[in-house]
Design an enzyme around this catalytic site. Structure first.
Site, PDB file in Angstrom:
ATOM      1  N   TYR A 109      28.920 -31.531 -14.035  1.00  9.30           N
ATOM      2  CA  TYR A 109      28.412 -32.854 -13.643  1.00  9.30           C
ATOM      3  C   TYR A 109      27.708 -32.705 -12.311  1.00  9.30           C
ATOM      4  CZ  TYR A 109      28.402 -37.781 -12.149  1.00  9.30           C
ATOM      5  OH  TYR A 109      28.037 -39.031 -11.723  1.00  9.30           O
ATOM      6  N   ASP A 135      25.691 -26.423  -6.692  1.00 11.29           N
ATOM      7  CA  ASP A 135      26.163 -27.779  -6.412  1.00 11.29           C
ATOM      8  C   ASP A 135      27.585 -27.674  -5.858  1.00 11.29           C
ATOM      9  OD1 ASP A 135      27.011 -30.370  -6.321  1.00 11.29           O
ATOM     10  OD2 ASP A 135      26.416 -30.883  -8.369  1.00 11.29           O
ATOM     11  N   LYS A 143      31.175 -35.463  -0.822  1.00 11.16           N
ATOM     12  CA  LYS A 143      32.630 -35.516  -0.713  1.00 11.16           C
ATOM     13  C   LYS A 143      33.143 -35.042   0.662  1.00 11.16           C
ATOM     14  CE  LYS A 143      33.054 -36.012  -5.620  1.00 11.16           C
ATOM     15  NZ  LYS A 143      32.285 -35.433  -6.689  1.00 11.16           N
TER      16      LYS A 143
HETATM   17  C1  LIG Z   1      30.939 -35.996  -7.355  1.00 11.81           C
HETATM   18  C2  LIG Z   1      29.876 -35.024  -7.728  1.00 11.81           C
HETATM   19  C3  LIG Z   1      28.502 -35.327  -7.664  1.00 11.81           C
HETATM   20  C4  LIG Z   1      28.004 -36.713  -7.394  1.00 11.81           C
HETATM   21  O1  LIG Z   1      28.366 -37.160  -6.137  1.00 11.81           O
HETATM   22  P1  LIG Z   1      28.415 -38.755  -5.856  1.00 11.81           P
HETATM   23  O2  LIG Z   1      28.693 -38.836  -4.401  1.00 11.81           O
HETATM   24  O3  LIG Z   1      29.480 -39.297  -6.735  1.00 11.81           O
HETATM   25  O4  LIG Z   1      27.063 -39.279  -6.220  1.00 11.81           O
HETATM   26  C5  LIG Z   1      27.599 -34.318  -7.879  1.00 11.81           C
HETATM   27  N1  LIG Z   1      28.004 -33.063  -8.154  1.00 11.81           N
HETATM   28  C6  LIG Z   1      29.298 -32.739  -8.256  1.00 11.81           C
HETATM   29  C7  LIG Z   1      29.686 -31.330  -8.528  1.00 11.81           C
HETATM   30  C8  LIG Z   1      30.281 -33.711  -8.076  1.00 11.81           C
HETATM   31  O5  LIG Z   1      31.566 -33.390  -8.213  1.00 11.81           O
END
Ligand SMILES: *Cc1c(COP(=O)(O)O)cnc(C)c1O
Length: 436
Positions: free
Chosen positions: A150, A245, A273
């Protein structure tokens, strides 16, 4: 038996009732609605350290940790102080501030592949922007992602694998045009042959290959270092950019994130995060020559009214400084202690297999014999059967898990030895209570 109680949820139910009339589904983000586990979502009102309290006064040991940001626990004093002091001087100016320079210097010094960094307000924005830079810099349109990863909710990333051998993505959400989903190819994780075959055939069309630092959004699908190394090699050979990511893993798996753990240097990286210390911050960064494509230096446009917000920057800085000053060592210690307590409990689970998977302070319990490395290896049916009862039994024992079988849970530096013993006991009982 541990003290197990029927949860009092009167206040949460009343709020959820009101919420439905004002917010679609009563929530601001879908998985919060408890659709996968049933019952009423709990409305939290406060948190301290490893614990949260809901509007009915129930207290829980929290393993959701706001889905990852709270690596230091709730309301850590350093963050509360930084935020309070900063906001009292004004919450936003729409000008450059010292705070963003300080956080950027921290990020670039801790994470070598991020030679330059641009702040945004979410992980989604960070990934969207990194992809735009990759497309702008390479002049190519195609991007590649992996099934089970994701990367936020940009149109071209809400894409699932096509049927059969087709790698062209198909929309995974209404509202995503097929033509846009078609600019993304989806490959299986942990499959070197599929990766090599695709990159040898179409690599020259690929702007970027995206992968999570450690895939942790469809359970925890830990990759072999050899797979990550091959990915780096194939990208370089094809002139495609590797976008790591690290929205979950960045500043959680130590200073250098998954890149350091796997010994891989991405061209571009995304953070979210942990980098905001619990406030909304995302960031993308990478090679200086690539980041020079970003406006105002270059032609790739990207902007944000609240980007680099001083209050959020102060929270992020406090978090990273606390982590650097012994926080990562403490986190590692707590995570190891949690694993030592939970692994035997899972191994002894009655009523079918339960396996504890851990990478750093990221954990997952999967209801099958062996830890899967790809989404296709996940026994989703077994998880869906057992998880709702498991989750409910945990709530009744004062332990708050993310409300989905395919979400990971997190250790924080705030976990005490007593917390860990309580968690192990509650999980043992919840495994028993959910045994078929
Ligand atoms: C949480 C997440 C996102 C998206 O971040 P948001 O702050 O929720 O938009 C993108 N990539 C990864 C790997 C994530 O865990």
């Amino acid at each position: 038996m541990m003290f197990s109680r029927a949860l009092k949820t009167t206040a949460s139910e009343a709020l959820f009732e009101r919420a439905q009339a004002a917010l679609p589904g009563g929530v601001s983000s879908p998985v919060r609605a408890f659709k996968h586990v049933g019952g009423t979502p709990l409305f939290m009102r406060s948190g301290a350290g490893a614990h949260v309290e809901d509007e009915d006064g129930n207290r829980f040991l929290d393993f959701c940790m706001s889905w990852g940001p709270l690596v230091l626990g709730h309301a850590h004093p350093a963050i509360v102080r930084a935020v309070s002091e900063t906001v009292a001087r004004g919450s936003t100016f729409g000008t450059p501030t010292a705070g963003e320079v300080e956080l950027a210097e921290l990020v670039t010094s801790l994470y070598p592949a991020a030679e330059r960094v641009r702040f945004v307000s979410s992980g989604t924005e960070a990934v969207m922007s990194a992809v735009r830079v990759a497309r702008g810099a390479t002049g190519r349109d195609l991007i590649v992602k992996f099934d089970g990863c994701y990367h936020g909710h940009a149109d071209y990333l809400l894409v699932k694998a096509g049927s059969g051998l087709a790698t062209a993505g198909t929309p995974d959400s209404a509202g995503v045009p097929a033509a846009i989903a078609g600019t993304t190819a989806v490959l299986p994780l942990a499959d070197l042959a599929a990766l090599r075959a695709f990159m040898r055939e179409r690599g020259r069309e690929v702007a970027a290959v995206l992968i999570e630092g450690v895939p942790a959004n469809s359970g925890l699908l830990v990759q072999e270092p050899a797979f990550v190394a091959a990915l780096r090699e194939e990208c370089t050979r094809a002139g495609a950019l590797l976008v790591l990511d690290e929205v979950i893993t960045g500043f959680r798996l130590g200073a250098g994130g998954a890149a350091a753990r796997y010994g891989v240097r991405p061209d571009l990286v995304t953070f979210g995060k942990v980098i905001g210390g619990g406030l909304p911050v995302g960031a993308y960064g990478g090679r200086a020559d690539l980041m020079a494509h970003v406006a105002p230096l270059g032609p790739v446009y990207q902007a944000g009214t609240l980007s680099g917000n001083p209050v959020a920057m102060a929270a992020g800085k406090a978090a990273l400084e606390t982590l650097r000053a012994g926080g990562w060592a403490l986190l590692d210690d707590r995570a190891r202690a949690l694993e030592a307590a939970l692994a035997p409990v899972c191994a002894a689970a009655p009523g079918g297999p339960a396996t504890l998977v851990r990478e750093g302070s990221i954990f997952w319990i999967v209801f099958q014999e062996r830890a899967p490395r790809a989404w296709g290896e996940v026994d989703a049916a077994a998880a869906k059967r057992r998880f709702p009862r498991f989750h409910r039994a945990l709530l009744e024992r004062g332990v708050y898990f993310p409300p989905s079988a395919f979400e990971v849970f997190f250790a924080s530096t705030a976990l005490s030895g007593d917390d860990i013993r309580r968690a192990a006991r509650a999980i043992a009982e919840a495994l028993e209570a959910s045994a078929p």
